[in-house]
Design a protein around this motif. Structure first.
Motif, mmCIF file in Angstrom:
data_model
loop_
_atom_site.group_PDB
_atom_site.id
_atom_site.type_symbol
_atom_site.label_atom_id
_atom_site.label_comp_id
_atom_site.label_asym_id
_atom_site.label_seq_id
_atom_site.Cartn_x
_atom_site.Cartn_y
_atom_site.Cartn_z
ATOM 1 N N MET A 185 0.869 -1.151 -0.113
ATOM 2 C CA MET A 185 0.063 -0.148 -0.127
ATOM 3 C C MET A 185 0.674 1.183 0.017
ATOM 4 O O MET A 185 1.972 1.267 0.910
ATOM 5 N N THR A 186 0.521 2.349 -0.725
ATOM 6 C CA THR A 186 1.337 3.447 -0.936
ATOM 7 C C THR A 186 1.115 4.249 0.537
ATOM 8 O O THR A 186 0.181 4.057 1.273
ATOM 9 N N ARG A 187 2.111 5.286 0.525
ATOM 10 C CA ARG A 187 1.769 6.188 1.633
ATOM 11 C C ARG A 187 0.641 6.924 1.698
ATOM 12 O O ARG A 187 -0.065 6.905 2.852
ATOM 13 N N ARG A 188 0.200 7.386 0.585
ATOM 14 C CA ARG A 188 -1.019 8.311 0.577
ATOM 15 C C ARG A 188 -2.176 7.325 0.780
ATOM 16 O O ARG A 188 -3.314 7.550 1.461
ATOM 17 N N GLY A 189 -2.245 5.949 0.246
ATOM 18 C CA GLY A 189 -3.197 5.165 0.652
ATOM 19 C C GLY A 189 -3.218 4.744 2.063
ATOM 20 O O GLY A 189 -4.586 4.337 2.528
ATOM 21 N N GLY A 190 -2.403 4.448 2.668
ATOM 22 C CA GLY A 190 -2.374 4.248 4.022
ATOM 23 C C GLY A 190 -2.826 5.490 5.059
ATOM 24 O O GLY A 190 -3.623 5.161 5.899
ATOM 25 N N LEU A 191 -2.519 6.668 4.636
ATOM 26 C CA LEU A 191 -3.185 7.800 5.080
ATOM 27 C C LEU A 191 -4.580 7.952 4.936
ATOM 28 O O LEU A 191 -5.275 8.175 5.827
ATOM 29 N N VAL A 192 -5.041 7.583 3.647
ATOM 30 C CA VAL A 192 -6.561 7.588 3.445
ATOM 31 C C VAL A 192 -7.283 6.541 4.276
ATOM 32 O O VAL A 192 -8.368 6.849 4.973
ATOM 33 N N LEU A 193 -6.581 5.380 4.520
ATOM 34 C CA LEU A 193 -7.245 4.391 5.239
ATOM 35 C C LEU A 193 -7.382 4.713 6.571
ATOM 36 O O LEU A 193 -8.029 4.303 7.338
ATOM 37 N N ALA A 194 -6.378 5.543 7.196
ATOM 38 C CA ALA A 194 -6.281 5.688 8.554
ATOM 39 C C ALA A 194 -7.337 6.628 8.880
ATOM 40 O O ALA A 194 -8.133 6.683 9.654
ATOM 41 N N TRP A 195 -7.480 7.721 8.151
ATOM 42 C CA TRP A 195 -8.573 8.594 8.074
ATOM 43 C C TRP A 195 -10.064 8.195 8.219
ATOM 44 O O TRP A 195 -10.931 8.448 8.771
ATOM 45 N N LEU A 196 -10.196 7.131 7.109
ATOM 46 C CA LEU A 196 -11.407 6.532 6.983
ATOM 47 C C LEU A 196 -11.729 5.425 8.204
ATOM 48 O O LEU A 196 -12.962 5.421 8.671
ATOM 49 N N LEU A 197 -10.863 4.998 8.728
ATOM 50 C CA LEU A 197 -10.925 4.172 10.081
ATOM 51 C C LEU A 197 -11.351 5.077 11.159
ATOM 52 O O LEU A 197 -12.349 4.973 11.952
ATOM 53 N N ILE A 198 -10.484 6.356 11.276
ATOM 54 C CA ILE A 198 -10.824 7.031 12.627
ATOM 55 C C ILE A 198 -12.466 7.581 12.257
ATOM 56 O O ILE A 198 -13.345 7.878 13.101
ATOM 57 N N ALA A 199 -12.767 8.016 10.817
ATOM 58 C CA ALA A 199 -13.855 8.531 10.797
ATOM 59 C C ALA A 199 -15.089 7.406 10.932
ATOM 60 O O ALA A 199 -16.250 7.880 11.424
ATOM 61 N N LEU A 200 -14.919 6.247 10.484
ATOM 62 C CA LEU A 200 -15.852 5.055 10.984
ATOM 63 C C LEU A 200 -15.803 4.945 12.555
ATOM 64 O O LEU A 200 -17.161 4.956 13.035
ATOM 65 N N VAL A 201 -14.894 5.006 13.197
ATOM 66 C CA VAL A 201 -15.161 4.824 14.922
ATOM 67 C C VAL A 201 -15.838 6.134 15.354
ATOM 68 O O VAL A 201 -16.667 6.015 16.212
ATOM 69 N N VAL A 202 -15.691 7.294 14.839
ATOM 70 C CA VAL A 202 -16.505 8.439 15.305
ATOM 71 C C VAL A 202 -17.924 8.361 14.688
ATOM 72 O O VAL A 202 -18.689 8.556 15.667
ATOM 73 N N LEU A 203 -18.210 7.545 13.590
ATOM 74 C CA LEU A 203 -19.613 7.419 13.344
ATOM 75 C C LEU A 203 -20.273 6.452 14.335
ATOM 76 O O LEU A 203 -21.255 6.503 14.607
ATOM 77 N N TRP A 204 -19.250 5.502 14.684
ATOM 78 C CA TRP A 204 -19.902 4.539 15.730
ATOM 79 C C TRP A 204 -20.447 5.319 16.938
ATOM 80 O O TRP A 204 -21.392 4.909 17.501
ATOM 81 N N ALA A 205 -19.552 5.991 17.550
ATOM 82 C CA ALA A 205 -19.829 6.943 18.561
ATOM 83 C C ALA A 205 -21.005 7.799 18.512
ATOM 84 O O ALA A 205 -21.823 7.935 19.335
ATOM 85 N N VAL A 206 -21.034 8.173 17.303
ATOM 86 C CA VAL A 206 -22.190 9.401 17.055
ATOM 87 C C VAL A 206 -23.754 8.787 16.787
ATOM 88 O O VAL A 206 -24.555 9.234 17.373
#
Length: 263
Positions: free
Chosen positions: A1-22
């Protein structure tokens, strides 16, 4: 996975967990507290994504609903460390002299104490509970924020535009607020992203040790603790909540490195 792809995946994961909480109800329709005894200790399946626990509660529902406790605690911990540490660093770096030496010696003492031990000491004073655990973890991160903030303030304080602001008649506090503080916050924000992941890990650790939320609250550390008695026969009770914690911590660390490179 590219560096940019890893960063996008990290943001998506954090966004998903935030949506879990909300909005946890969007992701699961199961009750995180009430279980069905006839369905206890079922392995992960299409019906129960993370399986069920010893009283028949859907583990995925408990992880989703538990995200609000872990994320809220992490936000409180980071806020305590960020605000207190930044103010101490700003005070020490801008004043200099005896005050700088005194503040930084206190910071050195705090840094010499392991974070978990310091957090446990604060919990002994405040008592157990989710909010107290968050405050304790935040107190443990004050020294790291103070040291970084102080070094950035010293660097910015010596720049030409700050000297020009003072030379043109700017007041000390005004120059600090308008010029020094905004231009020294970049690395501190990157540290805050890293500390967010570490705070989740620390809160989960303290919850595992029994200092956090009380049962049957679906807090991540408590979920892992409850499942350890069934580790030999029901691996998913500890492995899957633990995997969620690890994934969130790694995602926060990835975002922190990205913010650090852009400063």
């Amino acid at each position: 996975m590219t560096r940019r792809g890893g960063l996008v995946l990290a943001w998506l994961l954090i966004a998903l967990v935030v949506l879990w909480a909300v909005a946890p109800g969007v992701f699961t329709g199961y009750d995180p507290i009430a279980g069905v005894p006839a369905e206890k200790l079922q392995a992960p399946s299409a019906h129960h994504l993370f399986g069920t626990d010893a009283v028949g509660r859907d583990l995925f529902a408990r992880v989703v609903h538990g995200s609000v406790h872990s994320l809220t605690g992490a936000f409180v911990a980071v806020a305590v460390g960020l605000v207190a540490g930044t103010l101490l660093g700003l005070l020490a770096g801008s004043a200099g002299g005896v005050l700088d030496d005194a503040v930084m010696r206190i910071v050195d003492v705090l840094l010499s104490v392991p974070g978990l031990l310091l957090a446990l000491t604060v919990i002994i004073l405040l008592g157990p509970g989710t909010v107290n655990v968050a405050i304790a973890v935040g107190v443990g991160s004050v020294a790291a924020f103070a040291r970084l903030s102080r070094s950035e303030v010293v660097r910015v304080r010596r720049t030409d535009y700050v000297e020009a602001a003072f030379g043109s008649g700017g007041r000390f506090l005004t120059v600090l607020w308008r010029h020094v503080l905004p231009n020294s916050l970049g690395p501190v924000i990157a540290l805050a992203a890293l500390q967010f992941g570490m705070a989740i890990l620390a809160i989960s650790t303290l919850g595992f040790l029994g200092y956090g939320a009380e049962p049957p609250t679906p807090e991540w550390g408590l979920l892992i603790s409850e499942g350890r008695n069934y580790l030999a026969t029901s691996w998913w009770l500890t492995t899957l909540p633990g995997a969620v914690v690890v994934a969130v911590v790694l995602a926060a660390g990835r975002i922190s490195r990205s913010l650090g490179r852009h400063e």
